[in-house]
Design an enzyme around this catalytic site. Sequence first.
Site, PDB file in Angstrom:
ATOM      1  CE  LYS A  26      -4.018   1.840   2.552  1.00 37.80           C
ATOM      2  NZ  LYS A  26      -4.942   1.559   3.670  1.00 37.80           N
ATOM      3  CB  SER A  41      -8.344   3.334   2.598  1.00 31.53           C
ATOM      4  OG  SER A  41      -7.519   2.817   3.652  1.00 31.53           O
ATOM      5  CB  SER A  66      -8.541   0.448   5.487  1.00 31.11           C
ATOM      6  OG  SER A  66      -9.289   1.626   5.399  1.00 31.11           O
TER       7      SER A  66
HETATM    8  N1  GLN Z   1     -13.097   3.958   6.380  1.00 29.48           N
HETATM    9  C1  GLN Z   1     -12.408   4.320   7.579  1.00 29.48           C
HETATM   10  C2  GLN Z   1     -11.958   5.745   7.482  1.00 29.48           C
HETATM   11  O1  GLN Z   1     -12.223   6.328   6.489  1.00 29.48           O
HETATM   12  C3  GLN Z   1     -11.273   3.414   7.807  1.00 29.48           C
HETATM   13  C4  GLN Z   1     -10.044   3.784   7.103  1.00 29.48           C
HETATM   14  C5  GLN Z   1      -8.916   2.867   7.393  1.00 29.48           C
HETATM   15  O2  GLN Z   1      -9.098   1.810   8.045  1.00 29.48           O
HETATM   16  N2  GLN Z   1      -7.759   3.249   6.954  1.00 29.48           N
HETATM   17  O3  GLN Z   1     -11.347   6.289   8.357  1.00 29.48           O
END
Ligand code: GLN
Length: 451
Positions: free
Chosen positions: A74, A149, A173
Amino acid sequence: MNIKEKQLLIRERKLLAVDNIKSFLEKIKKEDKSINSFIYVAEKEALEQAKIVDKKIRENKKVGRLAGLAVAVKSCINVKGMPITCASRTLKKYVGTYDADVIKKIKEEDGIIIGMTNMDEFACGSSGETSAYGLIQNPVAKGRIPGGSSSGSTAAVAAGFCDIALGTDTGGSIRNPASHCGVVGIKPSYGRVSRYGLVDLSMSLDQIGPLCKDVYGAALMLEVIAGKSDKDSTTYEEKTDSYSSFKNIKNLKVGLSKDFESLCVDKRIYELIMKKVAELIKKTNSNILNVDLKHVKLAVQTYYPLVYVEFFSGTRKFDGRRYGEKIENSCGEEVLRRILGGREISRAEYGGQYYRKSLAAKKEIAKDLEEAFKKVDVIITPVTPKLPHKIGEKVSFKDMYAYDAFTIPANLAGICAGVIPAGTIDGVPVGLQVMAPAFKEKLLFEVLNSL
Ligand code: GLN
């Protein structure tokens, strides 16, 4: 071919690491245009590394546990010499100057970094639509979001562009895209994996974790990246080298919660999960117990103030002097919302009251889970309340936030959790989440392996 078989073939020289990498590179070239899972493909570096691994094997030298396997990373994890963009315009020109702890460990085990993946900008999102490099498509459910994400890492695994990928999970995510793309994804316990070298979203919640098509591959990767680091004081010294040797489990106490059931908007998802749970119970001669998690309904409201404040604080270094552009001038809507929200919540006049309230609610959620784990070994839940939406569909940010209602509690409580495919609904993959107590990753893998 699964990871265990491939691991062996490479070691026995029945498959050259170079050929493994070449076949992924060709596939990426042909198919990634329509998926957009990579921001950077490390063609030259990966082939060079693969040659070194093959040479070691040829000369009968000892090779590491990931020898010749292709790993996608990532874009918020530092890899020396590769672009660490966080899928943002802000860090467009930033090239990693060092290896994150996890990358160092992967390289020591002869894993091969095949590229940097696309993601929601600065890991803010659950859909893969907020990247400055264009959105990511779900390779398995065409026309739908892949989840996020860690969208690119997950899509790359699902599309067969790599063996294993690294994602990060602050509120879901890794697990949310794993569910939508039909792969295995693990959020380790907080402190299990060093965060040194990760561009944080929220430092008290973030964890780096593996994504893979099979449980073995995910377990193997976690074994490699886990452990104490002098550079991250939240990490622990604990034995982590046996996740990938599974024993058959029996007589489990499996927790289910009405509090999760009522939050599941698409009832078909819950039914599918229950079907899988029934199979597990039969196969392992286990029992179901209901657990009371009354505060989990507050998880989303609790999570966002914490993330806003920590993200705001973490982004102050992106002021344009060192890394490129000033973040407020170059970011997308969701990132800006969090910076402005975080600034507001942090204002001196409020005396930290919102942050403190969130911390108090976080404790209650953790306590609920702690109590539940006195009664049960693991808790099984859906991963998301709905199927992934179609690309182009307008979803409000609040609805987007609600996507993580089932995944956020594990981050708030610091426990470990993993996702495994449970089946499909309308041709769309749906995952199942297993939550286990903090540092019980071995149990988590054994349960996932029995599902
Ligand atoms: N969807 C969550 C957020 O927007 C989780 C993001 C993540 O786990 N990086 O913060």
